[in-house]
Design an enzyme around this catalytic site. Structure first.
Site, PDB file in Angstrom:
ATOM      1  CE  LYS A 200      -3.664   2.350   2.460  1.00 29.76           C
ATOM      2  NZ  LYS A 200      -4.596   2.329   3.598  1.00 29.76           N
ATOM      3  CE  LYS A 252      -6.120   1.679  -0.593  1.00 26.28           C
ATOM      4  NZ  LYS A 252      -6.676   1.647   0.729  1.00 26.28           N
TER       5      LYS A 252
HETATM    6  C1  PBG Z   1      -7.172   3.223   5.331  1.00 23.99           C
HETATM    7  C2  PBG Z   1      -7.610   3.205   3.905  1.00 23.99           C
HETATM    8  C3  PBG Z   1      -7.444   4.212   2.943  1.00 23.99           C
HETATM    9  C4  PBG Z   1      -8.052   3.748   1.786  1.00 23.99           C
HETATM   10  C5  PBG Z   1      -8.562   2.489   2.067  1.00 23.99           C
HETATM   11  N1  PBG Z   1      -8.252   2.160   3.362  1.00 23.99           N
HETATM   12  C6  PBG Z   1      -6.910   5.587   3.064  1.00 23.99           C
HETATM   13  C7  PBG Z   1      -5.498   5.865   3.349  1.00 23.99           C
HETATM   14  O1  PBG Z   1      -4.663   4.995   3.559  1.00 23.99           O
HETATM   15  O2  PBG Z   1      -5.196   7.055   3.394  1.00 23.99           O
HETATM   16  C8  PBG Z   1      -8.129   4.497   0.494  1.00 23.99           C
HETATM   17  C9  PBG Z   1      -9.104   3.956  -0.481  1.00 23.99           C
HETATM   18  C10 PBG Z   1      -9.411   4.867  -1.609  1.00 23.99           C
HETATM   19  O3  PBG Z   1      -8.751   5.912  -1.801  1.00 23.99           O
HETATM   20  O4  PBG Z   1     -10.338   4.559  -2.349  1.00 23.99           O
HETATM   21  N2  PBG Z   1      -8.219   2.856   6.198  1.00 23.99           N
END
Ligand code: PBG
Length: 332
Positions: A200, A252
């Site tokens: 991520k 992601k």
């Molecule tokens: C954290 C989380 C995020 C997203 C999904 N889970 C945000 C982040 O890490 O800032 C982002 C998903 C998206 O942008 O569609 N709980």
């Protein structure tokens, strides 16, 4: 007589007719491999539109069953639930409260789904903390990895008890998969599966999501999410999570990280998923709203590219609409 010899090898032969193109297509889409992220807002009396994500709303507990019904009717594989609480604190207490919004929503969704699709939950503290970080902070204001693991294990138990079948570990703390697996197993939740958001990245493409969950974050998440320039590290994170017992690993965002996705897909022994995030959604919606791109084709192409790069399943805000196009035969 022409001086150029006619080509013997003609790849265009297989592109000649729609039937031939369909026959040789390498990447087909199926509703079963789509997952819809859903936001549920505590205290909302009616679904609230999210300005930066046209077409996406914050649901209420009352509107959630209908959303699950539509998702099940569309034949998609699952939903990923996010809770938006009314009150936040330093520890993210709402995340572990059985009556916290995400746990309540999970009960409602599991009941409405009745086994037709897989109810999944985001396991992260950022929606529940008043500082907006994915973990708890130490005395110097840094995200404390090991103290956060204790909050994640408590959150995992609360989510499992609420009926989540697949926990999406999105916090990027070291050791989170092993810690949560052990805690679930010790409590008898051996069947609850873990989806590790392994690679991520600290991405600008999460911007609209922060509106969707009314994020209070100041600063950034670069001390725990990956540097967008690092490819090898994405693979390493996935391998660590598989070793720790992840049932599924994820990359992601998706569209800007297809190389990482391809690397992980080539090496992984467990399913590999990808999350087409809020900013990817917003960019296509915005360009389409201006008439600058063909919305349907751009949506289909973006998801096909993610599948082509190696994702077995795609989380996408278009899941239900795309599933309908697929079923009508419009998504080839
Ligand atoms: C954290 C989380 C995020 C997203 C999904 N889970 C945000 C982040 O890490 O800032 C982002 C998903 C998206 O942008 O569609 N709980």
């Amino acid at each position: 007589m022409s001086s150029t010899p006619a080509p013997r090898i003609r790849p265009r032969r297989l592109r000649e007719t729609p039937a031939l193109r369909r026959l040789v297509s390498e990447t087909r889409l199926d509703p079963a491999e789509l997952v819809l992220p859903i936001f549920v807002r505590e205290g909302a009396v009616a679904p609230l539109p999210i300005a930066s994500m046209p077409g996406v709303v914050q649901h209420t507990l009352e509107s959630l069953p209908q959303a699950i019904e539509e998702a099940a009717a569309a034949g998609i594989g699952g939903v990923m639930l996010f809770g938006v609480p009314e009150v936040r604190d330093a520890r993210g207490s709402g995340a572990t409260d059985p009556d916290g919004i995400l746990n309540l929503a999970t009960r409602v969704a599991a009941g409405a789904s009745a086994g037709r699709l897989v109810v999944q939950t985001d396991l992260c503290l950022d929606e529940f903390t008043d500082h907006g970080h994915c973990g708890v902070l130490d005395e110097r204001g840094r995200v404390d990895n090991d103290a956060t693991l204790e909050r994640y294990t408590a959150m995992a138990l609360a989510q499992a008890r609420a009926g989540s079948e697949l926990l999406g570990l999105s916090g990027m703390m070291d050791g989170q998969v092993a810690a949560v697996r052990d805690a679930l197993d010790d409590a008898g939740h051996r069947d609850v599966a873990l989806l590790a958001y392994s690679a991520k990245y600290a991405s600008a493409f999460y911007g609209p999501f922060r509106d969707a969950v009314e994020s209070t974050l100041e600063g950034d998440r670069r001390s725990y999410q990956l540097d967008p320039g690092n490819r090898r590290e994405g693979l390493r994170e996935a391998m660590i999570d598989i070793d720790e017992g992840a049932d599924i690993v994820m990359v992601k965002p998706a569209g800007s990280y297809l190389d990482v996705l391809a690397d992980v897909a080539a090496a992984s022994e467990v399913p590999v998923w990808a999350y087409q995030v809020s900013g990817e959604y917003a960019m296509i919606e915005a360009a389409a709203a201006h008439g600058w791109i063909d919305r349907t084709r751009a949506v289909i192409e973006s998801v096909r590219a993610i599948r082509r790069a190696g994702a077995d399943v795609v989380l996408t805000y278009w899941a239900v609409e795309l599933a309908e196009w697929i079923r009508k035969g419009d998504a080839a």
